[in-house]
Design a protein around this motif. Structure first.
Motif, PDB file in Angstrom:
ATOM      1  N   ALA A 126      -7.797  81.347 -13.786  1.00  0.00           N
ATOM      2  CA  ALA A 126      -8.478  82.144 -14.812  1.00  0.00           C
ATOM      3  C   ALA A 126      -8.019  81.740 -16.209  1.00  0.00           C
ATOM      4  CB  ALA A 126      -8.224  83.626 -14.573  1.00  0.00           C
ATOM      5  N   LEU A 127      -6.721  81.490 -16.354  1.00  0.00           N
ATOM      6  CA  LEU A 127      -6.187  81.053 -17.647  1.00  0.00           C
ATOM      7  C   LEU A 127      -6.731  79.675 -18.021  1.00  0.00           C
ATOM      8  CD1 LEU A 127      -4.315  81.707 -19.986  1.00  0.00           C
ATOM      9  CD2 LEU A 127      -2.448  80.690 -18.702  1.00  0.00           C
ATOM     10  N   LEU A 128      -6.838  78.790 -17.044  1.00  0.00           N
ATOM     11  CA  LEU A 128      -7.395  77.462 -17.292  1.00  0.00           C
ATOM     12  C   LEU A 128      -8.843  77.588 -17.768  1.00  0.00           C
ATOM     13  CD1 LEU A 128      -6.981  74.197 -15.509  1.00  0.00           C
ATOM     14  CD2 LEU A 128      -9.285  75.106 -15.568  1.00  0.00           C
ATOM     15  N   ALA A 129      -9.630  78.434 -17.105  1.00  0.00           N
ATOM     16  CA  ALA A 129     -11.027  78.626 -17.506  1.00  0.00           C
ATOM     17  C   ALA A 129     -11.109  79.189 -18.922  1.00  0.00           C
ATOM     18  CB  ALA A 129     -11.738  79.544 -16.515  1.00  0.00           C
ATOM     19  N   GLN A 130     -10.185  80.079 -19.265  1.00  0.00           N
ATOM     20  CA  GLN A 130     -10.151  80.640 -20.620  1.00  0.00           C
ATOM     21  C   GLN A 130      -9.843  79.537 -21.639  1.00  0.00           C
ATOM     22  OE1 GLN A 130     -10.660  83.889 -21.904  1.00  0.00           O
ATOM     23  NE2 GLN A 130     -10.516  82.814 -23.841  1.00  0.00           N
ATOM     24  N   ARG A 131      -8.875  78.683 -21.308  1.00  0.00           N
ATOM     25  CA  ARG A 131      -8.521  77.586 -22.212  1.00  0.00           C
ATOM     26  C   ARG A 131      -9.691  76.625 -22.402  1.00  0.00           C
ATOM     27  NH1 ARG A 131      -3.114  74.826 -20.316  1.00  0.00           N
ATOM     28  NH2 ARG A 131      -3.612  73.526 -22.116  1.00  0.00           N
ATOM     29  N   VAL A 132     -10.421  76.359 -21.321  1.00  0.00           N
ATOM     30  CA  VAL A 132     -11.584  75.467 -21.403  1.00  0.00           C
ATOM     31  C   VAL A 132     -12.650  76.088 -22.304  1.00  0.00           C
ATOM     32  CG1 VAL A 132     -13.504  74.489 -20.075  1.00  0.00           C
ATOM     33  CG2 VAL A 132     -11.165  74.328 -19.197  1.00  0.00           C
ATOM     34  N   GLU A 133     -12.932  77.383 -22.082  1.00  0.00           N
ATOM     35  CA  GLU A 133     -13.941  78.048 -22.912  1.00  0.00           C
ATOM     36  C   GLU A 133     -13.513  78.079 -24.380  1.00  0.00           C
ATOM     37  OE1 GLU A 133     -16.576  82.138 -23.260  1.00  0.00           O
ATOM     38  OE2 GLU A 133     -15.005  82.030 -21.729  1.00  0.00           O
ATOM     39  N   ASP A 134     -12.237  78.376 -24.626  1.00  0.00           N
ATOM     40  CA  ASP A 134     -11.746  78.400 -26.003  1.00  0.00           C
ATOM     41  C   ASP A 134     -11.902  77.028 -26.673  1.00  0.00           C
ATOM     42  OD1 ASP A 134     -11.103  81.056 -25.683  1.00  0.00           O
ATOM     43  OD2 ASP A 134      -8.932  80.705 -25.461  1.00  0.00           O
ATOM     44  N   ALA A 135     -11.589  75.971 -25.932  1.00  0.00           N
ATOM     45  CA  ALA A 135     -11.708  74.614 -26.480  1.00  0.00           C
ATOM     46  C   ALA A 135     -13.170  74.280 -26.793  1.00  0.00           C
ATOM     47  CB  ALA A 135     -11.134  73.597 -25.498  1.00  0.00           C
ATOM     48  N   LEU A 136     -14.069  74.682 -25.907  1.00  0.00           N
ATOM     49  CA  LEU A 136     -15.488  74.406 -26.134  1.00  0.00           C
ATOM     50  C   LEU A 136     -16.029  75.222 -27.301  1.00  0.00           C
ATOM     51  CD1 LEU A 136     -16.734  74.236 -22.442  1.00  0.00           C
ATOM     52  CD2 LEU A 136     -16.377  72.321 -24.009  1.00  0.00           C
ATOM     53  N   ARG A 137     -15.621  76.488 -27.407  1.00  0.00           N
ATOM     54  CA  ARG A 137     -16.087  77.326 -28.517  1.00  0.00           C
ATOM     55  C   ARG A 137     -15.505  76.828 -29.846  1.00  0.00           C
ATOM     56  NH1 ARG A 137     -19.096  81.621 -27.262  1.00  0.00           N
ATOM     57  NH2 ARG A 137     -18.981  82.469 -25.168  1.00  0.00           N
ATOM     58  N   ALA A 138     -14.310  76.245 -29.804  1.00  0.00           N
ATOM     59  CA  ALA A 138     -13.662  75.753 -31.023  1.00  0.00           C
ATOM     60  C   ALA A 138     -14.445  74.602 -31.649  1.00  0.00           C
ATOM     61  CB  ALA A 138     -12.232  75.316 -30.724  1.00  0.00           C
ATOM     62  N   THR A 139     -15.299  73.941 -30.875  1.00  0.00           N
ATOM     63  CA  THR A 139     -16.114  72.868 -31.439  1.00  0.00           C
ATOM     64  C   THR A 139     -17.158  73.418 -32.402  1.00  0.00           C
ATOM     65  OG1 THR A 139     -17.794  72.910 -29.676  1.00  0.00           O
ATOM     66  CG2 THR A 139     -15.854  71.477 -29.334  1.00  0.00           C
ATOM     67  N   GLY A 140     -17.492  74.696 -32.256  1.00  0.00           N
ATOM     68  CA  GLY A 140     -18.465  75.326 -33.128  1.00  0.00           C
ATOM     69  C   GLY A 140     -19.905  75.075 -32.725  1.00  0.00           C
ATOM     70  N   ALA A 141     -20.113  74.331 -31.663  1.00  0.00           N
ATOM     71  CA  ALA A 141     -21.467  74.029 -31.199  1.00  0.00           C
ATOM     72  C   ALA A 141     -21.981  75.153 -30.301  1.00  0.00           C
ATOM     73  CB  ALA A 141     -21.480  72.712 -30.433  1.00  0.00           C
ATOM     74  N   ALA A 142     -23.259  75.457 -30.420  1.00  0.00           N
ATOM     75  CA  ALA A 142     -23.873  76.479 -29.570  1.00  0.00           C
ATOM     76  C   ALA A 142     -24.278  75.889 -28.225  1.00  0.00           C
ATOM     77  CB  ALA A 142     -25.095  77.074 -30.256  1.00  0.00           C
ATOM     78  N   GLU A 143     -24.505  74.577 -28.198  1.00  0.00           N
ATOM     79  CA  GLU A 143     -24.875  73.888 -26.964  1.00  0.00           C
ATOM     80  C   GLU A 143     -23.869  72.781 -26.682  1.00  0.00           C
ATOM     81  OE1 GLU A 143     -28.847  72.431 -27.469  1.00  0.00           O
ATOM     82  OE2 GLU A 143     -29.726  74.348 -26.907  1.00  0.00           O
ATOM     83  N   ILE A 144     -23.435  72.726 -25.439  1.00  0.00           N
ATOM     84  CA  ILE A 144     -22.449  71.736 -25.006  1.00  0.00           C
ATOM     85  C   ILE A 144     -23.067  70.936 -23.864  1.00  0.00           C
ATOM     86  CG2 ILE A 144     -20.148  71.434 -23.985  1.00  0.00           C
ATOM     87  CD1 ILE A 144     -19.947  72.604 -26.734  1.00  0.00           C
ATOM     88  N   GLU A 145     -22.938  69.626 -23.906  1.00  0.00           N
ATOM     89  CA  GLU A 145     -23.406  68.781 -22.803  1.00  0.00           C
ATOM     90  C   GLU A 145     -22.488  68.981 -21.601  1.00  0.00           C
ATOM     91  OE1 GLU A 145     -26.116  66.682 -22.873  1.00  0.00           O
ATOM     92  OE2 GLU A 145     -26.586  67.368 -24.890  1.00  0.00           O
ATOM     93  N   ALA A 146     -23.040  68.953 -20.396  1.00  0.00           N
ATOM     94  CA  ALA A 146     -22.264  69.187 -19.171  1.00  0.00           C
ATOM     95  C   ALA A 146     -21.053  68.250 -19.046  1.00  0.00           C
ATOM     96  CB  ALA A 146     -23.169  69.074 -17.948  1.00  0.00           C
ATOM     97  N   PRO A 147     -21.166  66.966 -19.381  1.00  0.00           N
ATOM     98  CA  PRO A 147     -19.980  66.097 -19.279  1.00  0.00           C
ATOM     99  C   PRO A 147     -18.821  66.539 -20.184  1.00  0.00           C
ATOM    100  CG  PRO A 147     -21.961  64.763 -19.391  1.00  0.00           C
ATOM    101  CD  PRO A 147     -22.376  66.182 -19.664  1.00  0.00           C
ATOM    102  N   GLU A 148     -19.139  67.191 -21.307  1.00  0.00           N
ATOM    103  CA  GLU A 148     -18.089  67.680 -22.196  1.00  0.00           C
ATOM    104  C   GLU A 148     -17.285  68.805 -21.539  1.00  0.00           C
ATOM    105  OE1 GLU A 148     -19.181  68.400 -26.337  1.00  0.00           O
ATOM    106  OE2 GLU A 148     -20.961  67.165 -25.994  1.00  0.00           O
ATOM    107  N   VAL A 149     -17.930  69.582 -20.683  1.00  0.00           N
ATOM    108  CA  VAL A 149     -17.219  70.641 -19.962  1.00  0.00           C
ATOM    109  C   VAL A 149     -16.188  70.002 -19.034  1.00  0.00           C
ATOM    110  CG1 VAL A 149     -17.435  72.576 -18.357  1.00  0.00           C
ATOM    111  CG2 VAL A 149     -19.174  72.228 -20.115  1.00  0.00           C
ATOM    112  N   GLY A 150     -16.595  68.964 -18.323  1.00  0.00           N
ATOM    113  CA  GLY A 150     -15.661  68.267 -17.433  1.00  0.00           C
ATOM    114  C   GLY A 150     -14.487  67.679 -18.186  1.00  0.00           C
ATOM    115  N   LEU A 151     -14.760  67.083 -19.349  1.00  0.00           N
ATOM    116  CA  LEU A 151     -13.668  66.536 -20.158  1.00  0.00           C
ATOM    117  C   LEU A 151     -12.730  67.638 -20.638  1.00  0.00           C
ATOM    118  CD1 LEU A 151     -15.533  63.861 -22.317  1.00  0.00           C
ATOM    119  CD2 LEU A 151     -13.933  63.453 -20.438  1.00  0.00           C
ATOM    120  N   ALA A 152     -13.293  68.792 -20.976  1.00  0.00           N
ATOM    121  CA  ALA A 152     -12.469  69.910 -21.438  1.00  0.00           C
ATOM    122  C   ALA A 152     -11.600  70.460 -20.316  1.00  0.00           C
ATOM    123  CB  ALA A 152     -13.353  71.016 -22.012  1.00  0.00           C
ATOM    124  N   ILE A 153     -12.008  70.282 -19.078  1.00  0.00           N
ATOM    125  CA  ILE A 153     -11.222  70.745 -17.922  1.00  0.00           C
ATOM    126  C   ILE A 153     -10.036  69.828 -17.670  1.00  0.00           C
ATOM    127  CG2 ILE A 153     -11.279  71.005 -15.399  1.00  0.00           C
ATOM    128  CD1 ILE A 153     -14.179  72.008 -15.721  1.00  0.00           C
TER     129      ILE A 153
END
Length: 171
Positions: free
Chosen positions: A82-109
């Motif tokens: 759960a903490l890892l998922a929170q860190r991933v979401e925080d990192a993705l939201r920190a980009t400021g983008a409203a849309e994220i490409e699926a490969p970027e989610v994998g990289l953030a993990i």
């Protein structure tokens, strides 16, 4: 914002506060038409663009489900996931983008998973990066070893070479 009581469209914000560690804004509103108060909660939607072009809302549970497979048989708790998922979401939201490409989610993990469990990281990376041969694993393991910090960084073993960014002077 429409009033939930009279459906009036001219509400006034009385108070705004952040909630959920800044992920949402809670607003207390007043409707001048019916003189009633109500509360709204606003959250920024993070959308993932799939390879097919379809859009779907970011889901921490999907991150946890994907990483759970890589962590099977490893000493990783549900709280860690759960903490890892929170860190991933925080990192993705920190980009400021409203849309994220699926490969970027994998990289953030990959980064948080590498910190959590190296074996699980190798399992996830082997699927995510489509490892084709043993040399792919060897390269990734060498990278893990190179990035590993010794238990006592102040002492250097005989096999470790200290590199200095500047040449040593004899004076």
């Amino acid at each position: 914002m429409r009033c939930p009581f009279c459906r009036g469209t001219s509400s006034r914000v009385l108070d705004s506060r952040t909630t959920d560690d800044g992920a949402a804004i809670r607003r207390r509103r007043h409707c001048p038409e019916c003189d009633r108060r109500f509360t709204t909660t606003e959250t920024a939607v993070l959308s993932v663009v799939k390879r097919s072009g379809a859009h779907e809302a970011f889901s921490r549970s999907k991150v946890v489900a994907g990483v759970r497979k890589a962590c099977q048989g490893r000493p990783v708790s549900e709280d860690d996931l759960a903490l890892l998922a929170q860190r991933v979401e925080d990192a993705l939201r920190a980009t400021g983008a409203a849309e994220i490409e699926a490969p970027e989610v994998g990289l953030a993990i990959l980064g948080p998973l590498r910190d959590l469990d190296e074996v699980a990281y190798l399992r996830f990376a082997s699927v995510y990066r489509s490892f084709d041969s043993l040399s792919d694993f060897e390269t990734e393991i060498a990278s893990l070893k190179a990035d590993a910090v010794p238990d006592d960084a102040s002492t250097l073993s005989d096999s470790t070479v200290a590199l200095s960014p500047e040449p040593l002077s004899s004076g």
